[in-house]
Design a protein around this motif. Structure first.
Motif, mmCIF file in Angstrom:
data_model
loop_
_atom_site.group_PDB
_atom_site.id
_atom_site.type_symbol
_atom_site.label_atom_id
_atom_site.label_comp_id
_atom_site.label_asym_id
_atom_site.label_seq_id
_atom_site.Cartn_x
_atom_site.Cartn_y
_atom_site.Cartn_z
ATOM 1 N N ILE A 32 17.948 43.994 51.768
ATOM 2 C CA ILE A 32 19.592 45.043 50.819
ATOM 3 C C ILE A 32 18.402 45.977 49.749
ATOM 4 O O ILE A 32 17.449 45.750 49.160
ATOM 5 N N LEU A 33 19.092 47.550 49.492
ATOM 6 C CA LEU A 33 17.889 47.557 48.615
ATOM 7 C C LEU A 33 19.336 48.314 47.614
ATOM 8 O O LEU A 33 19.948 49.416 47.576
ATOM 9 N N ARG A 34 18.656 47.828 45.768
ATOM 10 C CA ARG A 34 18.996 48.040 45.004
ATOM 11 C C ARG A 34 19.161 49.778 44.297
ATOM 12 O O ARG A 34 18.334 50.220 45.325
ATOM 13 N N ARG A 35 20.182 49.955 43.569
ATOM 14 C CA ARG A 35 19.924 51.681 42.803
ATOM 15 C C ARG A 35 18.002 51.976 42.491
ATOM 16 O O ARG A 35 17.242 52.998 43.370
ATOM 17 N N HIS A 36 17.907 51.103 41.913
ATOM 18 C CA HIS A 36 16.225 50.663 41.400
ATOM 19 C C HIS A 36 15.812 49.271 42.201
ATOM 20 O O HIS A 36 15.868 48.601 41.556
ATOM 21 N N GLY A 37 14.978 49.488 42.554
ATOM 22 C CA GLY A 37 13.945 48.284 43.002
ATOM 23 C C GLY A 37 13.423 48.154 44.984
ATOM 24 O O GLY A 37 13.340 49.651 44.767
ATOM 25 N N HIS A 38 13.161 47.048 44.476
ATOM 26 C CA HIS A 38 12.814 46.927 46.192
ATOM 27 C C HIS A 38 13.493 46.666 47.600
ATOM 28 O O HIS A 38 14.500 45.877 46.520
ATOM 29 N N TRP A 39 13.324 46.218 48.449
ATOM 30 C CA TRP A 39 13.484 45.917 49.447
ATOM 31 C C TRP A 39 13.785 44.394 48.712
ATOM 32 O O TRP A 39 12.655 43.511 48.627
ATOM 33 N N GLU A 40 15.107 43.634 49.392
ATOM 34 C CA GLU A 40 15.197 42.581 49.048
ATOM 35 C C GLU A 40 16.336 41.138 50.188
ATOM 36 O O GLU A 40 17.049 42.015 50.406
ATOM 37 N N GLU A 41 15.409 40.371 50.494
ATOM 38 C CA GLU A 41 16.528 39.739 51.319
ATOM 39 C C GLU A 41 18.000 38.908 50.441
ATOM 40 O O GLU A 41 17.558 38.993 49.296
ATOM 41 N N LEU A 42 18.714 39.437 51.897
ATOM 42 C CA LEU A 42 20.216 39.090 51.410
ATOM 43 C C LEU A 42 20.402 37.945 51.734
ATOM 44 O O LEU A 42 20.597 37.273 53.050
ATOM 45 N N HIS A 43 20.613 36.530 50.502
ATOM 46 C CA HIS A 43 21.153 35.256 51.320
ATOM 47 C C HIS A 43 22.697 35.155 52.103
ATOM 48 O O HIS A 43 23.063 35.694 50.961
ATOM 49 N N ILE A 44 22.941 35.057 52.125
ATOM 50 C CA ILE A 44 24.300 34.970 53.632
ATOM 51 C C ILE A 44 24.301 34.006 54.085
ATOM 52 O O ILE A 44 23.866 32.477 54.463
ATOM 53 N N PRO A 45 25.923 33.119 53.133
ATOM 54 C CA PRO A 45 25.940 31.614 52.888
ATOM 55 C C PRO A 45 26.136 30.930 55.190
ATOM 56 O O PRO A 45 27.022 32.168 55.651
ATOM 57 N N ARG A 46 26.102 29.823 55.217
ATOM 58 C CA ARG A 46 26.195 29.618 56.834
ATOM 59 C C ARG A 46 27.156 29.833 57.309
ATOM 60 O O ARG A 46 27.581 29.945 58.912
#
Length: 483
Positions: A292-306
């Motif tokens: 995901i890319l929030r409005r201000h920032g860089h791409w970050e991996e989103l943790h998805i519960p298994r």
């Protein structure tokens, strides 16, 4: 009384049909409307509604989408308005400024018109009211037009027109979606070229070889949506419903039957016993890496519960017939997790996860919600070779079966903000705008402006996406299948 009221919605024939003769009204109508009706929606209701509207207004004002596509109607209308205005026609200018559109059909029909209006790129886009004639009716419900199929008699239609006259305008975000993949040569997802993507919305379109969005060796598709993109078991149930409706259209003649069939398919597909019938290899965390890319920032991996078997990227507060998966976070939770209230025009999608249908039932309880995963300005799904050879996806109610990589290839789906369109909302509208006067100051202002971060695709490349081409229903498709 009705006759006096109806004059306020009248559009003279010479405005709609170039070079035709018509009397000019003594004063401009206060709420000129053009009505688009999917006459095959809602069983017999679409045809009955078409007849009533034409009796009350005029045949030229009420368009049967089974006979004429909205892009042709609107291109002709606005070309004629420009010609008339250049000749000094004051009424043409008044009608253009006050024009409102009505679309009667399911969410697929409404999305079709929204796409066409988006592509016109008008200085002042006409706001749109939606008549609920489908099964889910998430768009009409989000803006206060209800989710039950309407009455088709004269009194009901006049009442709806008066609501259109009184309705306020509200902007909603539109979202661009791009998918890159290698077309499969064989396997369970035939036919292969093009894929059985949601043709009723034409949500994706093959990008030309000269397009800057292309990547060598991959097929690139793109499209858009207004309400949601979802993936996983909820889309699988929706796919089963649409497949059944295509095979046996005679069984899907009214909203109640459609909804009960949908519920039964949810049971037979194992959505209520997902831990037994749904292999863990199809859970979201095992299928894809989500960034995901929030409005201000860089791409970050989103943790998805298994345990998450379904993920929804939501723009409007209505999903699966009026449910709100995001809910309203309390102030302490929102502050601790840096969450903002969900608005339909803030350039932000809410990302929600579900374990199974029982988890989904919490939405029926007060303050019920799914697993709130994130809020994001852009979202990217990356699929690599795994235990599953396909998954299910859907946008705005239109599902498809998506092949997954069988070797070292990657399938990429990326969602980003595109623009906005104008909707009409009643006082019972559940959608919230950052510009509503009762919203806190922190919800609006500079932070509401769209700030696209540039990476491998430029903002200009994403902006040039043409919605009308993408959302155009092919001539050989029966519009009765629009949801």
């Amino acid at each position: 009384m009705d006759e006096q009221v109806l004059k306020e919605f009248y559009v003279p024939k010479y405005i709609l049909v170039p070079d035709s003769k018509d009397e000019v009204p003594p004063r401009p109508p206060s709420t000129p409307v053009i009505v688009f009706i999917n006459s095959k929606s809602g069983g017999q209701l679409g045809g009955e509604l078409l007849q009533t509207y034409r009796q009350l207004l005029s045949e030229e004002q009420v368009i049967d989408l089974g006979q004429e596509a909205p892009d042709k109607v609107l291109y002709r209308l606005y070309a004629n308005l420009e010609r008339l205005k250049s000749n000094g026609d004051i009424l043409a200018s008044e009608i253009e400024n006050k024009l409102r559109l009505i679309v009667a059909g399911g969410d697929g029909t409404a999305g079709w018109l929204l796409g066409v209006v988006s592509d016109l790129k008008l200085t002042r886009s006409p706001p749109i009211a939606t008549v609920p004639l489908g099964t889910g009716n998430n768009l009409p419900f989000s803006f206060g037009w209800g989710k039950k199929n309407p009455g088709t008699d004269r009194q009901s239609v006049v009442h709806f027109l008066v609501q259109v006259m009184k309705a306020r305008e509200i902007k909603i975000d539109s979202w661009h979606i791009i998918m890159r993949m290698r077309a499969p040569i064989k396997g369970s997802c035939d036919p292969i070229a093009p894929l059985e993507l949601p043709h009723s919305l034409h949500a994706f379109q093959r990008v030309s070889h000269t397009d800057s969005l292309n990547v060598e060796g991959y097929h690139t598709f793109r499209g858009g949506f207004w309400n949601y993109f979802s993936m996983g078991m909820d889309a699988q149930v929706s796919y089963a419903f649409h497949s059944e409706r295509k095979l046996h259209p005679e069984r899907f003649k009214n909203q109640l039957v459609n909804q009960s069939t949908y519920a039964k398919l949810g049971c037979t597909q194992g959505w209520f016993c997902a831990s037994l019938f749904h292999p863990s290899s199809r859970n979201i965390a095992q299928l894809a890496k989500v960034k995901i890319l929030r409005r201000h920032g860089h791409w970050e991996e989103l943790h998805i519960p298994r345990s998450i078997r379904s993920i929804v990227c939501l723009n409007l507060p209505s999903f699966s017939g009026g449910l709100n998966p995001w809910g309203t976070p309390n102030h302490s939770k929102a502050r601790n997790r840096d969450l903002t209230p969900p608005y339909v025009d803030d350039g932000i999608l809410e990302v929600v996860g579900f374990r199974d249908a029982w988890h989904g039932l919490v939405l029926l309880a007060p303050h019920g919600h799914g697993t709130r995963l994130a809020q994001a300005h852009r979202i990217r799904f990356e699929f690599h070779k795994g235990a599953a050879d396909h998954t299910y996806m859907r946008i705005d109610g239109e599902p498809w079966k998506q092949p997954l990589p069988e070797n070292d290839d990657t399938v990429v789906v990326e969602i980003s903000h595109l623009g906005q369109v104008n909707m009409l909302a009643t006082p019972s509208c559940i959608s919230k705008s950052i510009y509503d006067p009762w919203m806190p100051p922190s919800a609006s202002g500079d932070d509401a402006e769209s700030t696209e971060d540039s990476d491998d695709e430029s903002m200009e490349a994403r902006r040039k996406f043409g919605a009308a081409d993408t959302f155009k229903v092919p001539e050989d498709i029966d519009i009765a299948h629009l949801s």
